[in-house]
Design a protein around this motif. Structure first.
Motif, PDB file in Angstrom:
ATOM      1  N   VAL A 145      36.220  23.167  35.185  1.00 59.31           N
ATOM      2  CA  VAL A 145      35.902  24.110  36.247  1.00 59.31           C
ATOM      3  C   VAL A 145      36.101  25.503  35.684  1.00 59.31           C
ATOM      4  O   VAL A 145      37.015  25.751  34.900  1.00 59.31           O
ATOM      5  CB  VAL A 145      36.773  23.876  37.489  1.00 59.31           C
TER       6      VAL A 145
ATOM      7  N   LEU B  10      36.672  29.522  36.599  1.00 61.31           N
ATOM      8  CA  LEU B  10      37.235  30.330  37.678  1.00 61.31           C
ATOM      9  C   LEU B  10      37.012  31.812  37.371  1.00 61.31           C
ATOM     10  O   LEU B  10      37.304  32.256  36.246  1.00 61.31           O
ATOM     11  CB  LEU B  10      38.734  30.063  37.813  1.00 61.31           C
TER      12      LEU B  10
ATOM     13  N   ALA C 104      34.820  29.364  42.048  1.00 67.50           N
ATOM     14  CA  ALA C 104      34.833  28.241  41.121  1.00 67.50           C
ATOM     15  C   ALA C 104      33.420  27.711  40.890  1.00 67.50           C
ATOM     16  O   ALA C 104      32.593  27.698  41.805  1.00 67.50           O
ATOM     17  CB  ALA C 104      35.714  27.126  41.664  1.00 67.50           C
TER      18      ALA C 104
ATOM     19  N   LEU D 183      35.365  22.587  44.446  1.00 67.46           N
ATOM     20  CA  LEU D 183      36.715  23.132  44.552  1.00 67.46           C
ATOM     21  C   LEU D 183      37.672  22.184  45.273  1.00 67.46           C
ATOM     22  O   LEU D 183      38.882  22.212  45.030  1.00 67.46           O
ATOM     23  CB  LEU D 183      36.657  24.472  45.298  1.00 67.46           C
TER      24      LEU D 183
ATOM     25  N   MET E 176      44.960  24.771  44.241  1.00 68.69           N
ATOM     26  CA  MET E 176      44.722  26.115  43.698  1.00 68.69           C
ATOM     27  C   MET E 176      45.963  26.978  43.814  1.00 68.69           C
ATOM     28  O   MET E 176      46.731  26.874  44.778  1.00 68.69           O
ATOM     29  CB  MET E 176      43.572  26.784  44.452  1.00 68.69           C
TER      30      MET E 176
ATOM     31  N   ARG F 243      44.575  20.884  48.537  1.00 73.88           N
ATOM     32  CA  ARG F 243      43.139  20.666  48.439  1.00 73.88           C
ATOM     33  C   ARG F 243      42.424  20.907  49.761  1.00 73.88           C
ATOM     34  O   ARG F 243      41.337  21.480  49.783  1.00 73.88           O
ATOM     35  CB  ARG F 243      42.870  19.233  47.974  1.00 73.88           C
TER      36      ARG F 243
ATOM     37  N   ARG G 221      41.371  29.088  51.540  1.00 78.08           N
ATOM     38  CA  ARG G 221      40.266  28.574  50.733  1.00 78.08           C
ATOM     39  C   ARG G 221      39.111  28.188  51.643  1.00 78.08           C
ATOM     40  O   ARG G 221      39.301  27.817  52.800  1.00 78.08           O
ATOM     41  CB  ARG G 221      40.713  27.380  49.907  1.00 78.08           C
TER      42      ARG G 221
ATOM     43  N   ASN H  99      36.247  25.599  50.944  1.00 79.62           N
ATOM     44  CA  ASN H  99      35.710  24.634  49.983  1.00 79.62           C
ATOM     45  C   ASN H  99      34.182  24.595  50.008  1.00 79.62           C
ATOM     46  O   ASN H  99      33.551  24.293  48.992  1.00 79.62           O
ATOM     47  CB  ASN H  99      36.289  23.257  50.261  1.00 79.62           C
TER      48      ASN H  99
ATOM     49  N   ASN I  20      33.287  27.144  47.707  1.00 78.59           N
ATOM     50  CA  ASN I  20      33.945  27.020  46.390  1.00 78.59           C
ATOM     51  C   ASN I  20      34.742  28.263  46.026  1.00 78.59           C
ATOM     52  O   ASN I  20      34.723  28.720  44.872  1.00 78.59           O
ATOM     53  CB  ASN I  20      32.914  26.721  45.299  1.00 78.59           C
ATOM     54  N   THR I  21      35.463  28.798  47.006  1.00 79.99           N
ATOM     55  CA  THR I  21      36.173  30.057  46.804  1.00 79.99           C
ATOM     56  C   THR I  21      37.568  29.987  47.418  1.00 79.99           C
ATOM     57  O   THR I  21      37.756  29.415  48.500  1.00 79.99           O
ATOM     58  CB  THR I  21      35.399  31.227  47.432  1.00 79.99           C
TER      59      THR I  21
ATOM     60  N   ALA J  34      43.937  26.296  38.672  1.00 79.84           N
ATOM     61  CA  ALA J  34      43.614  25.042  39.353  1.00 79.84           C
ATOM     62  C   ALA J  34      44.208  23.849  38.625  1.00 79.84           C
ATOM     63  O   ALA J  34      44.340  23.859  37.394  1.00 79.84           O
ATOM     64  CB  ALA J  34      42.089  24.882  39.437  1.00 79.84           C
TER      65      ALA J  34
END
Length: 124
Positions: free
Chosen positions: A2, A4, A24, A29, A34, A53, A72, A74, A77-78, A98
């Motif tokens: 991944v 970042l 990401a 993600l 994270m 997660r 986050r 998901n 993806n941030t 991560a």
């Protein structure tokens, strides 16, 4: 793997706010716990915050608890770090990281992937 990439750093006066983002790519993600870390010149890298997660569990260092919020998205993806009531001692290069283990941890060595960092400078 991944990748970042952090963004959102800058210069702000004490008492101000900034929001950092960590985008990401390469893997979804949601597979990763994270974390945010920071490193000031001449100092070791230190833990700031971490998020599970799903986003349901968070952890903070005592120095930022009550001022910073990690979150986050998901779907985007941030991961974000909202920083309020900034102090000159918050000045540092901020990194997102991560790992795929099940637990939230503040240990730097537990994180497998790191971004390049974004500089935050807080003036007094």
């Amino acid at each position: 793997q991944v990748q970042l990439v952090e963004s959102g750093g800058g210069l702000v006066q004490a008492g101000g706010s900034l929001r950092l983002s960590c985008a990401a790519s390469g893997r979804t993600l949601s597979a990763f716990v994270m974390g945010w870390f920071r490193q000031a010149p001449g100092k070791e890298r230190e833990f700031v915050a971490a998020i599970s997660r799903s986003g349901s569990t968070t952890s903070y260092s005592d120095s930022v608890k009550g001022r910073f919020t990690i979150s986050r998205d998901n779907a985007k993806n941030t991961v974000y770090l909202q920083m309020n009531s900034l102090k000159p001692e918050d000045t540092a290069n901020y990194y997102c990281a991560a790992h795929t283990k099940l637990i939230i941890t503040s240990r730097t060595s537990a994180y497998d992937y790191w971004g390049q960092g974004t500089q935050v400078t807080v003036s007094s």
